[in-house]
Design a protein around this motif. Structure first.
Motif, PDB file in Angstrom:
ATOM      1  N   GLU A 105      16.369   1.299 -14.585  1.00 18.42           N
ATOM      2  CA  GLU A 105      15.766   2.320 -13.733  1.00 18.42           C
ATOM      3  C   GLU A 105      15.281   1.742 -12.412  1.00 18.42           C
ATOM      4  OE1 GLU A 105      13.895   5.929 -15.396  1.00 18.42           O
ATOM      5  OE2 GLU A 105      13.197   4.526 -16.925  1.00 18.42           O
ATOM      6  N   LEU A 106      14.758   0.540 -12.440  1.00 17.28           N
ATOM      7  CA  LEU A 106      14.239  -0.056 -11.213  1.00 17.28           C
ATOM      8  C   LEU A 106      15.368  -0.541 -10.304  1.00 17.28           C
ATOM      9  CD1 LEU A 106      11.215  -1.916 -12.792  1.00 17.28           C
ATOM     10  CD2 LEU A 106      11.074  -0.112 -11.075  1.00 17.28           C
ATOM     11  N   THR A 107      16.418  -1.128 -10.879  1.00 11.11           N
ATOM     12  CA  THR A 107      17.552  -1.553 -10.049  1.00 11.11           C
ATOM     13  C   THR A 107      18.322  -0.355  -9.520  1.00 11.11           C
ATOM     14  OG1 THR A 107      18.898  -1.804 -12.067  1.00 11.11           O
ATOM     15  CG2 THR A 107      17.852  -3.804 -11.184  1.00 11.11           C
ATOM     16  N   ALA A 108      18.161   0.807 -10.163  1.00 11.94           N
ATOM     17  CA  ALA A 108      18.864   2.007  -9.705  1.00 11.94           C
ATOM     18  C   ALA A 108      18.451   2.394  -8.298  1.00 11.94           C
ATOM     19  CB  ALA A 108      18.603   3.172 -10.663  1.00 11.94           C
ATOM     20  N   VAL A 109      17.233   2.056  -7.876  1.00 13.87           N
ATOM     21  CA  VAL A 109      16.780   2.399  -6.521  1.00 13.87           C
ATOM     22  C   VAL A 109      17.701   1.760  -5.488  1.00 13.87           C
ATOM     23  CG1 VAL A 109      14.894   2.222  -4.863  1.00 13.87           C
ATOM     24  CG2 VAL A 109      14.392   2.623  -7.284  1.00 13.87           C
ATOM     25  N   ALA A 110      18.004   0.466  -5.673  1.00 12.13           N
ATOM     26  CA  ALA A 110      18.890  -0.227  -4.735  1.00 12.13           C
ATOM     27  C   ALA A 110      20.353   0.093  -4.985  1.00 12.13           C
ATOM     28  CB  ALA A 110      18.660  -1.737  -4.834  1.00 12.13           C
ATOM     29  N   GLY A 143       0.820  -1.210   0.000  1.00  8.45           N
ATOM     30  CA  GLY A 143       0.000   0.000   0.000  1.00  8.45           C
ATOM     31  C   GLY A 143       0.851   1.256   0.000  1.00  8.45           C
ATOM     32  N   PHE A 144       1.931   1.234   0.760  1.00 13.96           N
ATOM     33  CA  PHE A 144       2.856   2.366   0.821  1.00 13.96           C
ATOM     34  C   PHE A 144       3.457   2.632  -0.552  1.00 13.96           C
ATOM     35  CE2 PHE A 144       7.217   3.926   2.028  1.00 13.96           C
ATOM     36  CZ  PHE A 144       6.808   5.158   2.516  1.00 13.96           C
ATOM     37  N   GLY A 145       3.818   1.550  -1.269  1.00  8.06           N
ATOM     38  CA  GLY A 145       4.440   1.702  -2.581  1.00  8.06           C
ATOM     39  C   GLY A 145       3.481   2.091  -3.690  1.00  8.06           C
ATOM     40  N   LEU A 146       2.169   1.974  -3.428  1.00  8.50           N
ATOM     41  CA  LEU A 146       1.178   2.368  -4.435  1.00  8.50           C
ATOM     42  C   LEU A 146       1.055   3.889  -4.576  1.00  8.50           C
ATOM     43  CD1 LEU A 146      -1.863  -0.031  -3.886  1.00  8.50           C
ATOM     44  CD2 LEU A 146      -0.267  -0.031  -5.806  1.00  8.50           C
ATOM     45  N   LEU A 147       1.341   4.618  -3.509  1.00 14.44           N
ATOM     46  CA  LEU A 147       1.065   6.056  -3.485  1.00 14.44           C
ATOM     47  C   LEU A 147       1.745   6.829  -4.613  1.00 14.44           C
ATOM     48  CD1 LEU A 147       1.200   6.699   0.381  1.00 14.44           C
ATOM     49  CD2 LEU A 147      -0.821   6.472  -1.082  1.00 14.44           C
ATOM     50  N   PRO A 148       3.060   6.659  -4.864  1.00 13.37           N
ATOM     51  CA  PRO A 148       3.692   7.439  -5.938  1.00 13.37           C
ATOM     52  C   PRO A 148       3.089   7.146  -7.306  1.00 13.37           C
ATOM     53  CG  PRO A 148       5.350   6.445  -4.513  1.00 13.37           C
ATOM     54  CD  PRO A 148       4.055   5.822  -4.154  1.00 13.37           C
ATOM     55  N   GLY A 149       2.778   5.869  -7.572  1.00 10.63           N
ATOM     56  CA  GLY A 149       2.196   5.512  -8.860  1.00 10.63           C
ATOM     57  C   GLY A 149       0.831   6.126  -9.060  1.00 10.63           C
ATOM     58  N   VAL A 208       9.293   9.028 -14.030  1.00  4.79           N
ATOM     59  CA  VAL A 208       8.627  10.063 -13.231  1.00  4.79           C
ATOM     60  C   VAL A 208       8.102   9.477 -11.926  1.00  4.79           C
ATOM     61  CG1 VAL A 208       6.690  11.679 -13.175  1.00  4.79           C
ATOM     62  CG2 VAL A 208       8.058  11.462 -15.250  1.00  4.79           C
ATOM     63  N   THR A 209       7.552   8.267 -11.988  1.00  9.42           N
ATOM     64  CA  THR A 209       7.043   7.625 -10.773  1.00  9.42           C
ATOM     65  C   THR A 209       8.171   7.392  -9.773  1.00  9.42           C
ATOM     66  OG1 THR A 209       5.297   6.517 -12.027  1.00  9.42           O
ATOM     67  CG2 THR A 209       5.800   5.633  -9.859  1.00  9.42           C
ATOM     68  N   LEU A 210       9.321   6.931 -10.268  1.00  9.83           N
ATOM     69  CA  LEU A 210      10.462   6.707  -9.386  1.00  9.83           C
ATOM     70  C   LEU A 210      10.967   8.013  -8.788  1.00  9.83           C
ATOM     71  CD1 LEU A 210      12.448   4.014 -11.405  1.00  9.83           C
ATOM     72  CD2 LEU A 210      11.232   3.684  -9.256  1.00  9.83           C
TER      73      LEU A 210
END
Length: 275
Positions: free
Chosen positions: A180-185, A26-32, A95-97
């Motif tokens: 882009e997704l692996t960039a978070v970690a 639920g926490f991760g849904l907010l930015p999207g 943009v979401t990230l």
């Protein structure tokens, strides 16, 4: 092709992880959701204004007779909206990230914590992390646009343009989506963009196995919103494997899971949300 399956496995594992941790899902849904509302508003505005934009850009056609002026500007209006939709699809994740940097960083840290071992932290202030994320995302989007122009030109080649080019397009999009997704970690681990790209090129099939199915799903933005938390979690799990990071002691992890030992990570390391 085994590595392709490895990448897809991490994509599924990420979705399972957020499924087991509903609060983080639920926490991760907010930015999207925020980004989806912004993009929907922009596309609605473009839909209403595309015909005026086409008329403004083609004053030379004012004296054309019907039906030619209608056909010409109608086609141009459709192209403008299609181009806007294309930009929305290829930039939605970036943009979401960016919007959800603190959210997804906390989620990624929690995935690291749940797997045991160290929980890397960048040590940078939030504004600096946002700047680096925005800068790197722009570089990635420019790379995607470059390959997009080449593939668009190749699309006019008979047969190849209708068969090979679309497949290559999804592969290019999938690879950079995985980046882009692996960039978070990886950004938390202090890994720069060039090194991230080199790392993923070394495991190209794994990156494609993770990114291509996600790209196909992300063609529907509403689906993308619900898959983003799991995608970030799965990318973090894949980063741990790519970098050879393992838990300090598997047996200790199992004992912690049963409640026999205190967690070594505690609540430390999550800066943007109290655990």
């Amino acid at each position: 092709m085994r590595d392709f399956g490895v990448g897809f496995k991490y994509l599924l594992q990420g979705q399972k992880w957020v499924g087991r941790h509903g609060r983080w899902f639920g926490f991760g849904l907010l930015p999207g959701l925020v980004t989806l509302v912004l993009y929907a508003g922009a596309l609605v505005g473009l839909g209403y204004g595309a015909d005026d934009l086409a008329a403004w850009a083609t004053p030379f056609a004012d004296d054309w007779t019907s039906p030619w002026i209608g056909l010409f500007r109608g086609t141009l209006t459709a192209l403008v909206f299609t181009f806007g939709l294309f930009l929305a699809v290829i930039t939605f994740t970036a943009v979401t990230l960016l919007v959800g940097q603190p959210f997804y960083e906390s989620l990624s840290e929690q995935v690291d914590r749940s797997e045991g071992g160290e929980v890397p932290e960048s040590g940078l202030p939030l504004w600096r992390e946002l700047w680096i994320s925005a800068r790197d995302s722009l570089r990635v989007v420019l790379r995607v646009a470059f390959y997009g122009v080449l593939l668009f030109a190749c699309g006019f080649i008979p047969v190849v343009g209708q068969t090979v080019v679309p497949v290559l397009g999804f592969c290019v999009s999938g690879f950079f989506l995985a980046e882009e997704l692996t960039a978070v970690a990886l950004q938390r681990r202090g890994v720069e963009l060039k090194e991230r790209l080199r790392m993923l090129r070394g495991r190209r099939l794994a990156a494609l196995g993770f990114g291509v199915p996600l790209t196909l799903s992300f063609l529907v933005p509403f689906v993308a919103v619900f898959l983003m938390p799991g995608a970030v979690a799965g990318a973090t799990l894949m980063v741990r494997e790519l970098r050879g990071e393992t838990a300090d002691d598997d047996s200790e992890k199992k004992d912690q899971g049963r409640g026999n030992l205190p967690s070594t990570g505690g609540d430390q390391g999550v800066h943007h949300l109290p655990h």
